[in-house]
Design a protein around this motif. Structure first.
Motif, short mmCIF file in Angstrom:
data_model
loop_
_atom_site.label_atom_id
_atom_site.label_comp_id
_atom_site.label_asym_id
_atom_site.label_seq_id
_atom_site.Cartn_x
_atom_site.Cartn_y
_atom_site.Cartn_z
N LEU A 37 -19.65 -4.04 8.81
CA LEU A 37 -21.07 -3.96 9.15
C LEU A 37 -21.25 -4.21 10.64
CD1 LEU A 37 -22.43 -6.13 6.18
CD2 LEU A 37 -22.96 -3.71 6.56
N PRO A 38 -22.13 -3.45 11.29
CA PRO A 38 -22.40 -3.71 12.71
C PRO A 38 -23.00 -5.11 12.87
CG PRO A 38 -23.49 -1.69 11.97
CD PRO A 38 -22.92 -2.34 10.76
N SER A 39 -22.61 -5.81 13.94
CA SER A 39 -23.03 -7.22 14.03
C SER A 39 -24.54 -7.38 14.12
CB SER A 39 -22.33 -7.94 15.17
OG SER A 39 -22.46 -7.19 16.33
N ALA A 40 -25.24 -6.37 14.67
CA ALA A 40 -26.70 -6.49 14.75
C ALA A 40 -27.34 -6.52 13.36
CB ALA A 40 -27.27 -5.33 15.56
N GLU A 41 -26.62 -5.98 12.38
CA GLU A 41 -27.18 -5.95 11.02
C GLU A 41 -26.89 -7.23 10.25
OE1 GLU A 41 -26.08 -2.39 8.91
OE2 GLU A 41 -26.74 -1.12 10.58
N LEU A 42 -25.94 -8.01 10.76
CA LEU A 42 -25.61 -9.25 10.05
C LEU A 42 -26.70 -10.29 10.29
CD1 LEU A 42 -21.84 -9.70 10.90
CD2 LEU A 42 -22.85 -8.91 8.75
N LEU A 43 -27.00 -11.05 9.27
CA LEU A 43 -27.94 -12.16 9.46
C LEU A 43 -27.30 -13.17 10.41
CD1 LEU A 43 -29.08 -12.86 5.76
CD2 LEU A 43 -30.27 -11.52 7.51
N THR A 44 -28.11 -13.72 11.29
CA THR A 44 -27.62 -14.80 12.14
C THR A 44 -27.56 -16.08 11.30
OG1 THR A 44 -29.83 -15.50 12.76
CG2 THR A 44 -28.80 -13.80 14.15
N THR A 265 -26.61 -10.38 0.49
CA THR A 265 -25.49 -9.81 1.25
C THR A 265 -25.54 -10.30 2.70
OG1 THR A 265 -26.73 -7.87 1.95
CG2 THR A 265 -25.60 -7.71 -0.17
N ALA A 266 -24.43 -10.08 3.40
CA ALA A 266 -24.34 -10.57 4.78
C ALA A 266 -25.37 -9.88 5.67
CB ALA A 266 -22.93 -10.33 5.30
N ASP A 267 -25.86 -8.72 5.26
CA ASP A 267 -26.88 -8.04 6.06
C ASP A 267 -28.28 -8.20 5.46
OD1 ASP A 267 -26.23 -6.42 3.93
OD2 ASP A 267 -26.22 -4.54 5.06
N GLY A 268 -28.43 -9.24 4.65
CA GLY A 268 -29.78 -9.64 4.27
C GLY A 268 -30.43 -8.83 3.16
N GLN A 269 -29.61 -8.32 2.24
CA GLN A 269 -30.15 -7.57 1.11
C GLN A 269 -30.00 -8.42 -0.16
OE1 GLN A 269 -31.37 -4.39 2.09
NE2 GLN A 269 -30.76 -5.32 4.04
N VAL A 270 -31.03 -8.46 -0.97
CA VAL A 270 -30.93 -9.12 -2.26
C VAL A 270 -30.36 -8.13 -3.26
CG1 VAL A 270 -32.18 -10.13 -4.22
CG2 VAL A 270 -32.89 -10.65 -1.88
N SER A 280 -32.80 -5.03 -2.25
CA SER A 280 -34.12 -5.27 -1.65
C SER A 280 -33.91 -5.93 -0.30
CB SER A 280 -34.95 -6.18 -2.55
OG SER A 280 -35.03 -5.61 -3.82
N ASP A 281 -34.46 -5.31 0.69
CA ASP A 281 -34.24 -5.77 2.07
C ASP A 281 -35.07 -7.00 2.39
OD1 ASP A 281 -33.45 -5.82 4.74
OD2 ASP A 281 -35.14 -4.53 5.35
N LEU A 282 -34.43 -8.06 2.81
CA LEU A 282 -35.16 -9.23 3.33
C LEU A 282 -35.02 -9.34 4.85
CD1 LEU A 282 -34.47 -12.09 0.74
CD2 LEU A 282 -36.42 -10.54 0.89
N ARG A 283 -33.97 -8.73 5.39
CA ARG A 283 -33.74 -8.87 6.83
C ARG A 283 -34.87 -8.23 7.64
NH1 ARG A 283 -29.28 -5.43 8.09
NH2 ARG A 283 -30.86 -3.92 8.71
#
Ligand code: SAM
Length: 329
Positions: A37-44, A265-270, A280-283
């Motif tokens: 995953l691109p790092s910008a998509e990962l939750l901080t 998920t690491a990119d903020g999806q439920v 479901s996108d939370l990011r």
């Protein structure tokens, strides 16, 4: 509360902290790895903690399990654990890991607030480890396991996936090893979650086969089924107990009716199920300034539509596009 329309309530949150891994287990990833995953998509770290806080404080989550990919690769892990441990009511905090590097970090993670670990160990033979995980790291895993026990990250649970003609002759040695070290072993049936989409039902080592193999050397007695609750593992007392062994028979004996899990998920999806075909996108809302109440409402809606079962045994089953490493096991 995270309730679905079939009366189940999700209280156990699995949080993937990265899709990257330092192993390439054949049942999970191709040898060359994946496009991470691109790092910008990962939750901080702050975003991960904020969503866990919403889950714990507003949605009734009582257990938080960090996973991945390999969660020990996440630099901020000790801080994320420490901040999770400050939440009230304090959730139980665990980690699913391949244990590579745990020898160095177990004590610090314990201090940060980690309660226990699940370590993946599929073989005790270095050669088989190299073949299955495509890396020569068995000694690191064994050191990590020992360090987890020494640090009090107990009960130390061991997860093993058996693959036909690779390590399916190791059920008994793995159980002996775990009994000798005081680890609690659980075998997991191989599920159709590999990135390569190579899973074949006929090649899967079933719970029945595993129990038959164990039964040749041990006396297994089903543990009190009332104790199982929503636990995925069917537990057996070994030689009268108190030691136990578990089998997570997701494919041949599904336990979806008692599922209490939800995934981030690491990119903020439920994901309301490992096998869900939608997320479901939370990011996005989080980065757009959504309030805690708004995030909680989105999360509730994501769980409300959870299907009654994972569908692996339905003729129309389609494997999810996201591999296990991205979903978080
Ligand atoms: N890297 C960590 C680890 O090794 O435990 C955490 C992530 S890993 C995806 C979590 C668990 O999922 C491991 O115990 C692994 O064996 C299991 N797993 C991965 N792919 C699987 C599959 N296709 N079927 C069953 N279990 C699988």
């Amino acid at each position: 509360m995270l309730a679905d329309s079939f009366g189940r309530v999700a209280t156990d949150l699995r949080v993937s902290l990265t899709d990257k891994c330092n192993l390439r287990c054949a049942y999970c990833m191709p040898p060359e790895g994946l496009d991470w995953l691109p790092s910008a998509e990962l939750l901080t770290d702050d975003e991960v903690v904020r969503l866990i806080q919403v889950a714990v404080e507003l949605l009734g989550v009582r257990e938080v399990r960090f996973t991945g990919g390999e969660p020990l690769l996440r630099r901020g892990l000790p801080g994320i654990v420490a901040r999770t441990a400050e939440l009230r009511p304090r959730p139980e905090i665990s980690l699913t890991t391949n244990a590579i590097g745990l020898a160095r970090t177990a004590a610090a993670l314990r201090t940060a607030g980690l309660d226990r670990v699940n370590v993946s160990l599929d073989t005790l033979r270095p050669e088989t480890f190299r073949k299955l995980a495509r890396r020569d790291r068995l000694p690191d895993v064994l050191d990590g396991l020992a360090a987890a026990a020494a640090a009090g990250l107990t009960p130390v649970k061991v997860n093993a996936v058996l693959m036909r003609d690779v390590n399916d002759d190791e059920a008994v040695p793995l159980l002996r090893f775990c009994l000798d070290h005081g680890y609690e072993l659980r075998f997991i049936e191989q599920m159709p979650l590999d990135a390569q989409h190579g899973w074949k039902r006929a090649e899967m080592v079933t719970a029945d086969e595993i129990l038959t193999a164990l039964g040749r050397d041990f006396t297994l007695t089903p543990d009190d089924p009332n104790q199982r609750g929503s636990a995925p593992a069917e537990a057996f007392l070994v030689d009268g107990g108190p030691a136990r062994v578990g089998v997570i028979a997701s494919v041949t004996r599904p336990f979806c009716g008692n599922c209490d899990r939800v995934r981030l998920t690491a990119d903020g999806q439920v994901r309301n199920c490992l096998f869900a075909r939608t997320e479901s996108d939370l990011r996005g809302p989080l980065r757009d300034g959504a309030s805690d109440a708004e995030l909680a409402e989105r999360w509730r809606r994501a769980v409300a539509v959870k299907l009654p079962g994972h569908g692996i045994n339905d003729p129309s089953f389609l494997q999810p596009d996201r591999p296990m490493s991205a979903i978080g096991g």
